[in-house]
Scaffold this active site. Sequence first.
Site, PDB file in Angstrom:
ATOM      1  CG  ASP A 192      -1.764   1.372   1.498  1.00  0.00           C
ATOM      2  OD1 ASP A 192      -2.259   1.552   0.340  1.00  0.00           O
ATOM      3  OD2 ASP A 192      -1.864   1.676   2.689  1.00  0.00           O
ATOM      4  CG  ASP A 194      -2.046   7.537   0.204  1.00  0.00           C
ATOM      5  OD1 ASP A 194      -2.908   8.318   0.075  1.00  0.00           O
ATOM      6  OD2 ASP A 194      -1.289   7.121  -0.886  1.00  0.00           O
TER       7      ASP A 194
END
Length: 410
Positions: A192, A194
Amino acid sequence: MSTPAPGHVPTLHLTEPTVLVTFSGPDRSGVSTRVFSALDAHDVEVIDVEQLVVRGRLVLSVLVTVPDEVPGFEADLGSVGADLGLEVEVVHGTGDNRPRRIGRAQVVVLGAPLMPDALAALTEGINELGGNIDRIVRMARYPVTAIRMEVSGAAPDALQSELAAIGHRFGTDVAVQEHGILRHAQRLVVMDVDSTLIQGEVIEMLAAHAGCEEAVAHVTERAMRGELDFAESLHERVAQLRGVPASALDEVYRNLEFTPGARTMIRTLKRLGYRFALVSGGFTQIIERLAADLGIDYFAANDLEVQDGALTGRVLGRVVDRAGKAEALRHFAEQAGINVRNTVAIGDGANDLDMLAAAGLGIAFNAKPLVRDQAQTSVNVPYLDAIVYLMGITREEVEAADAADAPPAT
């Protein structure tokens, strides 16, 4: 000493006499050479060797077949110990080391700091599950302390469940991986972006340009906790970005801050041939540039629509949501020719859960409670390079590789 004939395959019966010789004391140069030279004079076969040095203290154990002349053998080894200032213990027994029991696993413990009560509880948990700790080694001392335990006799799944719960009580991270040949195969790491690879949320940074950062941050937080459907919440948040100049994307990119240790983790694992992918609920306009900057092999993200130099407040195409992230992981593994069991997924939000579950090793990194509780492994120290210790890489190896690649001093 006699040399075995070509094609000789040594066999050792469980009842065959053997001798375990252990030297302990202050470490110094040449100990192993002196020991093996003394053994060579007695026509014995070396069956097993283990050596450990902790803060200048040495323990060297050698298991050998029984010599023809035991008193002289013991006297010679005693003389070596006396010359080197080492204690010598000679124990007579039978057979090789006991076979490793079924269910072998690598247990990595991370702490900042790592306290004795946590290790006491974890080792007790291993024992209660029928496991035996065959070896313990330190992987790193900073920025976290990482200890690896090689365990046999307990099911890896049971170890993961029990030890993760114990670790959580003591503020310590625990990862369990089954020992096997696949552990050494090439891997694909899927991250991922953010609040995992980078600090903060890109959509909130863009919202600051529209004067709605607080409102967007509130929706983002609820989505990451799993309280809202991700796709619906994304459309709701992006709609508030309507009219923001496209140049804001460049400004946001320039101000991104990587999570501490991110570049070190990627650099280290890429040296070993690992592949990397970014799978994000964020935006292609940012993710594509990150991938190029870091040498990432694959990426998937959402496309913001831009018209006449401004954001329209719409997302083009299908949203990369919770299910889409898991689908992307499988797709990238297929493209890379890597077994899904040899994928590592790292994320922090509820929309990462399917991806973490699909991976061979799913790691919740500084995650929300919902994610941390459901993930196979949780890492709660703020350093992304702590992940490399779960891969069996020591801090010393990372530093040595960096030093070897450093440009020569001028």
